[in-house]
Design a protein around this motif. Structure first.
Motif, PDB file in Angstrom:
ATOM      1  N   LYS A  12       0.829  -1.208   0.000  1.00 51.23           N
ATOM      2  CA  LYS A  12       0.000   0.000   0.000  1.00 51.23           C
ATOM      3  C   LYS A  12       0.858   1.251   0.000  1.00 51.23           C
ATOM      4  CE  LYS A  12      -2.634  -0.658   3.544  1.00 51.23           C
ATOM      5  NZ  LYS A  12      -3.706  -0.681   4.533  1.00 51.23           N
ATOM      6  N   SER A  25       5.220   2.656   0.963  1.00 53.41           N
ATOM      7  CA  SER A  25       6.566   2.248   1.359  1.00 53.41           C
ATOM      8  C   SER A  25       7.467   3.462   1.498  1.00 53.41           C
ATOM      9  CB  SER A  25       7.156   1.281   0.333  1.00 53.41           C
ATOM     10  OG  SER A  25       7.350   1.929  -0.894  1.00 53.41           O
ATOM     11  N   ASP A  46       3.919  -0.972   4.059  1.00 49.73           N
ATOM     12  CA  ASP A  46       2.636  -1.359   4.627  1.00 49.73           C
ATOM     13  C   ASP A  46       2.002  -2.326   3.640  1.00 49.73           C
ATOM     14  OD1 ASP A  46       2.873   0.284   6.867  1.00 49.73           O
ATOM     15  OD2 ASP A  46       2.094   2.007   5.774  1.00 49.73           O
ATOM     16  N   LYS A  62      -0.819  -5.474   2.480  1.00 50.74           N
ATOM     17  CA  LYS A  62      -2.191  -5.940   2.638  1.00 50.74           C
ATOM     18  C   LYS A  62      -2.299  -7.300   1.964  1.00 50.74           C
ATOM     19  CE  LYS A  62      -6.982  -4.808   1.756  1.00 50.74           C
ATOM     20  NZ  LYS A  62      -7.908  -3.851   1.167  1.00 50.74           N
ATOM     21  N   SER A 108      -3.881  -6.339   7.216  1.00 50.44           N
ATOM     22  CA  SER A 108      -2.868  -5.316   6.974  1.00 50.44           C
ATOM     23  C   SER A 108      -1.727  -5.513   7.954  1.00 50.44           C
ATOM     24  CB  SER A 108      -3.455  -3.922   7.152  1.00 50.44           C
ATOM     25  OG  SER A 108      -4.442  -3.698   6.190  1.00 50.44           O
ATOM     26  N   TRP A 109      -0.495  -5.372   7.471  1.00 51.46           N
ATOM     27  CA  TRP A 109       0.674  -5.566   8.306  1.00 51.46           C
ATOM     28  C   TRP A 109       1.842  -4.782   7.713  1.00 51.46           C
ATOM     29  CZ3 TRP A 109       4.302  -8.941   5.788  1.00 51.46           C
ATOM     30  CH2 TRP A 109       3.798  -9.595   4.682  1.00 51.46           C
ATOM     31  N   ARG A 110       2.911  -4.638   8.487  1.00 53.70           N
ATOM     32  CA  ARG A 110       4.099  -3.897   8.083  1.00 53.70           C
ATOM     33  C   ARG A 110       5.260  -4.876   7.937  1.00 53.70           C
ATOM     34  NH1 ARG A 110       5.388   1.845  10.390  1.00 53.70           N
ATOM     35  NH2 ARG A 110       3.668   2.164   8.984  1.00 53.70           N
ATOM     36  N   THR A 168       8.769  -9.180   9.345  1.00 54.16           N
ATOM     37  CA  THR A 168       7.393  -8.724   9.418  1.00 54.16           C
ATOM     38  C   THR A 168       7.082  -8.176  10.812  1.00 54.16           C
ATOM     39  OG1 THR A 168       6.571 -10.894  10.079  1.00 54.16           O
ATOM     40  CG2 THR A 168       6.618 -10.411   7.730  1.00 54.16           C
ATOM     41  N   TYR A 169       6.168  -7.240  10.854  1.00 58.62           N
ATOM     42  CA  TYR A 169       5.657  -6.657  12.100  1.00 58.62           C
ATOM     43  C   TYR A 169       4.141  -6.709  12.030  1.00 58.62           C
ATOM     44  CZ  TYR A 169      10.317  -4.632  12.209  1.00 58.62           C
ATOM     45  OH  TYR A 169      11.655  -4.455  12.189  1.00 58.62           O
ATOM     46  N   ARG A 170       3.500  -7.095  13.130  1.00 59.48           N
ATOM     47  CA  ARG A 170       2.037  -7.168  13.136  1.00 59.48           C
ATOM     48  C   ARG A 170       1.440  -6.027  13.857  1.00 59.48           C
ATOM     49  NH1 ARG A 170      -0.142 -12.848  12.237  1.00 59.48           N
ATOM     50  NH2 ARG A 170       1.642 -13.749  11.255  1.00 59.48           N
TER      51      ARG A 170
END
Length: 68
Positions: free
Chosen positions: A15, A17, A35, A37, A51-53, A66-68
């Motif tokens: 989405k 960056s 970010d 999706k 959605s996550w980073r 990854t980060y949640r």
């Protein structure tokens, strides 16, 4: 009566960056914080979105962390 439901597809989209410090451990190029999706569809019906980073390589596209 038996009903079968198969996983049709799972798509990952970026989405937004921005550049991040560091390099990719696989190809040695630059990395970016994105970010993400994830959309999962079962039998052509949207079923789940998350959605996550993540830290992603800007050259090969591999997800490094990854980060949640």
């Amino acid at each position: 009566m038996v009903c079968f439901c198969f996983l049709v597809d799972q798509k990952k989209k970026i989405k937004a960056s921005k550049p991040a410090a560091g390099t990719c451990s696989r190809c040695g190029r630059g990395a970016k914080v994105a970010d993400m999706k994830t959309s999962t569809r079962f039998c052509l019906v949207p079923f789940y979105c998350r959605s996550w980073r993540a830290i992603v390589c800007s050259f090969c596209g591999s997800v490094l962390k990854t980060y949640r």
